[in-house]
Structures are given as C-alpha cells and as structure tokens.
Design a protein around this motif. Structure first.
Motif, PDB file in Angstrom:
ATOM      1  N   LYS A  33       0.817  -1.214   0.000  1.00 40.20           N
ATOM      2  CA  LYS A  33       0.000   0.000   0.000  1.00 40.20           C
ATOM      3  C   LYS A  33       0.847   1.259   0.000  1.00 40.20           C
ATOM      4  O   LYS A  33       0.323   2.357  -0.015  1.00 40.20           O
ATOM      5  CB  LYS A  33      -0.924   0.004   1.234  1.00 40.20           C
ATOM      6  CG  LYS A  33      -1.846  -1.201   1.334  1.00 40.20           C
ATOM      7  CD  LYS A  33      -2.764  -1.306   0.135  1.00 40.20           C
ATOM      8  CE  LYS A  33      -3.693  -2.497   0.242  1.00 40.20           C
ATOM      9  NZ  LYS A  33      -4.521  -2.672  -0.961  1.00 40.20           N
ATOM     10  N   GLY A 180      -8.379   4.260  -4.738  1.00 40.74           N
ATOM     11  CA  GLY A 180      -9.234   3.099  -4.916  1.00 40.74           C
ATOM     12  C   GLY A 180     -10.547   3.217  -4.184  1.00 40.74           C
ATOM     13  O   GLY A 180     -10.775   4.157  -3.415  1.00 40.74           O
ATOM     14  N   SER A 182     -12.520   0.742  -1.788  1.00 43.71           N
ATOM     15  CA  SER A 182     -12.371  -0.528  -1.073  1.00 43.71           C
ATOM     16  C   SER A 182     -13.611  -1.405  -1.159  1.00 43.71           C
ATOM     17  O   SER A 182     -13.507  -2.632  -1.268  1.00 43.71           O
ATOM     18  CB  SER A 182     -12.016  -0.262   0.392  1.00 43.71           C
ATOM     19  OG  SER A 182     -13.010   0.547   1.012  1.00 43.71           O
ATOM     20  N   LYS A 183     -14.804  -0.808  -1.111  1.00 43.60           N
ATOM     21  CA  LYS A 183     -16.038  -1.594  -1.162  1.00 43.60           C
ATOM     22  C   LYS A 183     -16.150  -2.365  -2.472  1.00 43.60           C
ATOM     23  O   LYS A 183     -16.685  -3.469  -2.510  1.00 43.60           O
ATOM     24  CB  LYS A 183     -17.250  -0.682  -0.982  1.00 43.60           C
ATOM     25  CG  LYS A 183     -17.397  -0.106   0.421  1.00 43.60           C
ATOM     26  CD  LYS A 183     -18.669   0.737   0.528  1.00 43.60           C
ATOM     27  CE  LYS A 183     -18.816   1.301   1.933  1.00 43.60           C
ATOM     28  NZ  LYS A 183     -20.048   2.136   2.056  1.00 43.60           N
ATOM     29  N   LYS A 185     -13.516  -3.201  -4.216  1.00 45.73           N
ATOM     30  CA  LYS A 185     -12.234  -3.881  -4.376  1.00 45.73           C
ATOM     31  C   LYS A 185     -11.505  -3.399  -5.635  1.00 45.73           C
ATOM     32  O   LYS A 185     -10.942  -4.184  -6.389  1.00 45.73           O
ATOM     33  CB  LYS A 185     -12.426  -5.400  -4.408  1.00 45.73           C
ATOM     34  CG  LYS A 185     -12.966  -5.966  -3.103  1.00 45.73           C
ATOM     35  CD  LYS A 185     -13.056  -7.474  -3.132  1.00 45.73           C
ATOM     36  CE  LYS A 185     -13.544  -8.012  -1.797  1.00 45.73           C
ATOM     37  NZ  LYS A 185     -13.649  -9.488  -1.797  1.00 45.73           N
ATOM     38  N   GLU A 187      -8.643  -0.643  -7.231  1.00 48.45           N
ATOM     39  CA  GLU A 187      -7.494   0.190  -6.886  1.00 48.45           C
ATOM     40  C   GLU A 187      -6.754   0.563  -8.159  1.00 48.45           C
ATOM     41  O   GLU A 187      -6.751  -0.186  -9.137  1.00 48.45           O
ATOM     42  CB  GLU A 187      -6.565  -0.545  -5.926  1.00 48.45           C
ATOM     43  CG  GLU A 187      -5.456   0.336  -5.374  1.00 48.45           C
ATOM     44  CD  GLU A 187      -5.140   0.040  -3.927  1.00 48.45           C
ATOM     45  OE1 GLU A 187      -4.625   0.948  -3.245  1.00 48.45           O
ATOM     46  OE2 GLU A 187      -5.398  -1.096  -3.489  1.00 48.45           O
ATOM     47  N   ASP A 243      -7.609  -7.235  -6.791  1.00 46.29           N
ATOM     48  CA  ASP A 243      -6.166  -7.432  -6.848  1.00 46.29           C
ATOM     49  C   ASP A 243      -5.709  -8.120  -8.129  1.00 46.29           C
ATOM     50  O   ASP A 243      -4.687  -8.800  -8.153  1.00 46.29           O
ATOM     51  CB  ASP A 243      -5.656  -8.217  -5.638  1.00 46.29           C
ATOM     52  CG  ASP A 243      -4.135  -8.097  -5.473  1.00 46.29           C
ATOM     53  OD1 ASP A 243      -3.590  -7.017  -5.783  1.00 46.29           O
ATOM     54  OD2 ASP A 243      -3.499  -9.082  -5.063  1.00 46.29           O
TER      55      ASP A 243
END
Length: 256
Positions: A33, A180, A182-183, A185, A187, A243
C-alpha cells in the motif's frame, strides 16, 4: 511455584510476543500500500479539475513502452506502425487541437477472450491501453481481431493482465500515487515521471540539416537553445479489481 513478579514478567512477555505475531502480517500487508517516497526533485501540477498531481523526476525503463512489437518511443506515426504489425483498421477520432484523440483498436481472435489493445495519439502524446474488455474504446470503433492479442499479451518489461499489485510493483517499483474504492475492491496505481534529456546526436544533426535547408542564415545558438534538449513525460496507470490487473494505460510524450 513461580513468585508473582516472575509470573507477571512471563505474562507480559507472552502478550508482547502475541502482539508481534498479530502485527507482522499487518505490517507485511501494508508494504504493497506504500507509494514511492517523496523527493525534493518532485514537482506538482494542478489539472483542469483542480486536483494536485505529483510528478517524479526520472524515467521508467523503455521496455514498459513496448508491446506486441510496437514501441511508443520511436519516431514516426504510431498508428501507421501498428497497422504494419497488427493489420490495417479504420481509426476513430474525436476532438481537435489540444483535445484531439485518434485510436486504432485491436482485439483477441480467440473465442471467449475479451482482451483489447488500443493504440492512440493526441496532439503531442502517444499511448496504448491493454484491457480485458475494451471498455475504453471509442463509440462505434471497429476492432480488428489479431492472433497477437491474447490475455498473455505483455509489455517487453513483463506487464500483463491479471497480474497482482505485487507483481506490477516488482516490475515498476512503488507507484507515484494510488487511489481506490475498497467496497468495490478497486485500486489504481499511478506512475508519473518527467525529465529533460539530450537529443541524440544523429537526430540533432538531422534536425539541424533540415533547418539550414529552410533557412541558411539560421542562428545556431538559438537553434541549440531550442533543440538540444527535449522534455519527457511518462505515465502508467494500472487498474485492479480484486487485486487483478484489468486495465493498463501507458502514455509517452516528448516535447522540445
């Protein structure tokens, strides 16, 4: 039986070890990160939306700008070179002047493979977009199917779709910035570089010869002040879902 001070010390040691065991995975997980450390040589721009953009001083390896046998950094018309390697296709353009953008779209010839590779050029920049679905192509664009475009298509440096963030960072290093949702996913890693470089002697000699043919009385000092160097701007944006790399946008700009 242990006395109380010794027992208390043992308990504290156990707690400390447990805390360390819990913290280590978190620390390891945070390394991906990170962003590249800020340097005094960094510069900052504000885009048309008022957002501050950080630029690192330096340049990325040239192999990041080469894909499917096509090199963004070479002189000559990019879309014409793409046509010679991947096949001729109708291009789609939009805008004018500074907003001008023209694209040539190619896609996989393999069934159930949605991989798209789009080459584009603006007023001064050239770029390509490698994606799993071609969602960045212009409306009504015709995409030529090519056996050279598959999910395994990669830059000469090794960047390709479905890689993890760690794999991309292993090639490019830590990003200039990241953002990004996060909810969802999602980025995005952004690599933004700028530098000033000497023009290659052969290219400079060619430019000087052409300039003298047009103007034999050319002021050589002014010529060298204007053409001995060029400014290089490089941008790579890697977008991930869960990812996995789903879109790679690579742009290269050289201006005198």
């Amino acid at each position: 039986m242990r006395d109380m001070p010794e027992m208390d010390l043992l308990n504290r040691s156990i707690v400390a070890v447990l805390c360390l065991l819990i913290a280590v995975p978190n620390i390891l997980g945070q390394t991906s990160k990170d962003i590249a450390p800020h340097q005094k040589s960094d510069t900052f721009l504000v885009n048309e939306k008022g957002k501050k953009i950080r630029l690192q001083h330096g340049e990325l390896a040239s192999t990041n700008f080469q894909i499917a046998g096509i090199d963004l950094t070479l002189n000559g018309e990019l879309l014409g070179r793409a046509a010679k390697v991947l096949g001729s296709v109708s291009t789609t353009s939009s805008g004018d002047a500074a907003d001008y953008d023209e694209q040539a779209c190619y896609r996989s010839a393999v069934a159930n493979d949605g991989t798209h590779l789009i080459f584009g050029r603006g007023e001064v920049n050239v770029y390509f977009v490698l994606s799993i679905d071609g969602s960045t192509r212009k409306k009504n664009a015709v995409c030529l199917r090519s056996e050279k475009i598959t999910l395994d298509a990669a830059t000469e440096s090794g960047l390709k779709l479905m890689q993890t963030e760690e794999q991309v960072i292993a090639v490019l290093g830590l990003p200039t910035s990241r953002s990004g949702v996060s909810k969802e996913k999602r980025e995005e890693l952004r690599y933004e570089f700028e530098t000033r470089k000497h023009v290659a002697p052969q290219e400079l000699a060619r430019q000087l010869k052409e300039a003298l043919q047009k103007d034999p009385a050319l002021n050589l000092r002014e010529f060298h002040d204007n053409y001995d160097f060029f400014d290089l701007d490089e941008s790579i944006r890697a977008q991930f879902v869960g990812d996995r790399l789903v879109r790679l946008t690579v742009s290269w700009v050289a201006t005198t």
